[in-house]
Design an enzyme around this catalytic site. Structure first.
Site, PDB file in Angstrom:
ATOM      1  N   SER A  49       0.917  -1.141  -0.099  1.00 20.92           N
ATOM      2  CA  SER A  49      -0.058   0.144  -0.086  1.00 20.92           C
ATOM      3  C   SER A  49       1.068   1.332   0.033  1.00 20.92           C
ATOM      4  O   SER A  49       0.466   2.310  -0.493  1.00 20.92           O
ATOM      5  CB  SER A  49      -1.011   0.074   1.352  1.00 20.92           C
ATOM      6  OG  SER A  49      -0.081  -0.200   2.365  1.00 20.92           O
ATOM      7  N   GLY A  63      -1.773  -4.129   1.036  1.00 16.21           N
ATOM      8  CA  GLY A  63      -1.894  -5.589   1.627  1.00 16.21           C
ATOM      9  C   GLY A  63      -1.060  -6.568   1.321  1.00 16.21           C
ATOM     10  O   GLY A  63      -0.931  -7.751   2.086  1.00 16.21           O
ATOM     11  N   ASN A  70       3.785  -5.411   5.644  1.00 17.93           N
ATOM     12  CA  ASN A  70       2.905  -6.429   6.145  1.00 17.93           C
ATOM     13  C   ASN A  70       3.187  -7.618   6.823  1.00 17.93           C
ATOM     14  O   ASN A  70       2.433  -8.151   7.862  1.00 17.93           O
ATOM     15  CB  ASN A  70       1.638  -6.653   4.997  1.00 17.93           C
ATOM     16  CG  ASN A  70       1.074  -5.305   4.581  1.00 17.93           C
ATOM     17  OD1 ASN A  70       0.339  -4.687   5.363  1.00 17.93           O
ATOM     18  ND2 ASN A  70       1.131  -5.262   3.102  1.00 17.93           N
ATOM     19  N   ASP A  83      -5.664   6.573   9.712  1.00 15.95           N
ATOM     20  CA  ASP A  83      -5.127   5.214  10.294  1.00 15.95           C
ATOM     21  C   ASP A  83      -3.786   5.158  10.820  1.00 15.95           C
ATOM     22  O   ASP A  83      -3.417   4.236  11.541  1.00 15.95           O
ATOM     23  CB  ASP A  83      -5.360   4.062   9.029  1.00 15.95           C
ATOM     24  CG  ASP A  83      -4.419   4.420   8.178  1.00 15.95           C
ATOM     25  OD1 ASP A  83      -3.471   5.383   8.142  1.00 15.95           O
ATOM     26  OD2 ASP A  83      -4.502   3.736   6.948  1.00 15.95           O
ATOM     27  N   HIS A 117      -0.806   4.934   6.920  1.00 17.01           N
ATOM     28  CA  HIS A 117      -0.358   5.244   5.483  1.00 17.01           C
ATOM     29  C   HIS A 117      -0.193   6.794   5.467  1.00 17.01           C
ATOM     30  O   HIS A 117      -0.797   7.606   5.871  1.00 17.01           O
ATOM     31  CB  HIS A 117      -1.509   5.061   4.629  1.00 17.01           C
ATOM     32  CG  HIS A 117      -1.878   3.557   4.635  1.00 17.01           C
ATOM     33  ND1 HIS A 117      -2.859   2.928   5.543  1.00 17.01           N
ATOM     34  CD2 HIS A 117      -1.315   2.445   3.896  1.00 17.01           C
ATOM     35  CE1 HIS A 117      -2.638   1.535   5.184  1.00 17.01           C
ATOM     36  NE2 HIS A 117      -1.904   1.361   4.088  1.00 17.01           N
TER      37      HIS A 117
END
Length: 212
Positions: free
Chosen positions: A38, A75, A104, A185, A188
């Site tokens: 991402s 992801g 991840n 979040d 990011h």
């Protein structure tokens, strides 16, 4: 005499064709495949504002004849990248594969050895396809303990030396410690942070493309 002239003419034409083909191959733009998660897939951003898009513009500004193919998926893990890479190599036949994966794996606390094995397999696959590899590293917060975080970060340096691939040690250098540069979040980066990310990546990317 006429026969000799025809033979010489034929050789001359053949030589010209070979020179033309060589010139065409030399002038063909290099293809750079970015295989990331991402952080490279512009998650939560307007299209064209992530570091990959910014890098493509900078290549043009610097008259570097290269095409960036962004095959990043939000992801994505090193395992996912490993499974997707063969088809991407076959489709795009890149000169350079930029691997930005592992975050991840780390956020899920997956074994560092497994991530390193996957990254090495991707490097091997790229090498067999006559593509150079460039690694982009990541640091993990100490969620799973300092030992895990240290081993995770060290993995990139170790692999870089083993496979002799250029490395950007930490793509979020100058960003990770600036909460205001992140989306709600807190994982990011915002669009404005991607200029900093590119500044971290650009020197190695530019040098690697020119060296290929």
């Amino acid at each position: 005499m006429l026969s000799l002239f025809k033979r010489l003419s034929g050789k001359y034409v053949a030589a010209l064709l070979l020179l033309s083909a060589a010139a065409s191959a030399y002038s063909a733009p290099k293809t750079v495949l970015v295989l990331g998660d991402s952080l490279s897939a512009e998650y939560g951003l307007a299209r064209g504002t992530g570091w990959v898009a910014l890098a493509e513009r900078k290549l043009k500004q610097n008259n570097i004849d290269a095409v960036l193919v962004n095959a990043s998926v939000s992801g994505e893990t090193t395992s996912g990248g490993r499974s997707r890479l063969p088809a991407l190599l076959n489709k795009y036949k890149p000169d350079l594969v930029v691997i930005e994966l592992g975050a991840n794996d780390g956020l899920r606390g997956l074994p560092v050895a497994a991530a390193q094995s996957n990254l090495r397999a991707m490097s091997d696959a790229a090498a067999k396809a006559d593509a150079k590899v460039m690694l982009i590293g990541m640091r993990m917060p100490p969620n799973y303990g300092r030992d895990y975080a240290d081993k995770f970060f060290a993995m990139y340096g170790t692999l870089s030396k083993d496979i002799k691939a250029p490395l950007v040690p930490f793509m979020l250098d100058g960003v990770a410690d600036q909460p205001q540069l992140f989306q709600p979040d807190r994982l990011h980066p915002l669009a404005e942070a991607h200029a900093i990310i590119l500044a971290n990546i650009w020197p190695t990317l530019q040098k690697t493309i020119k060296a290929k």
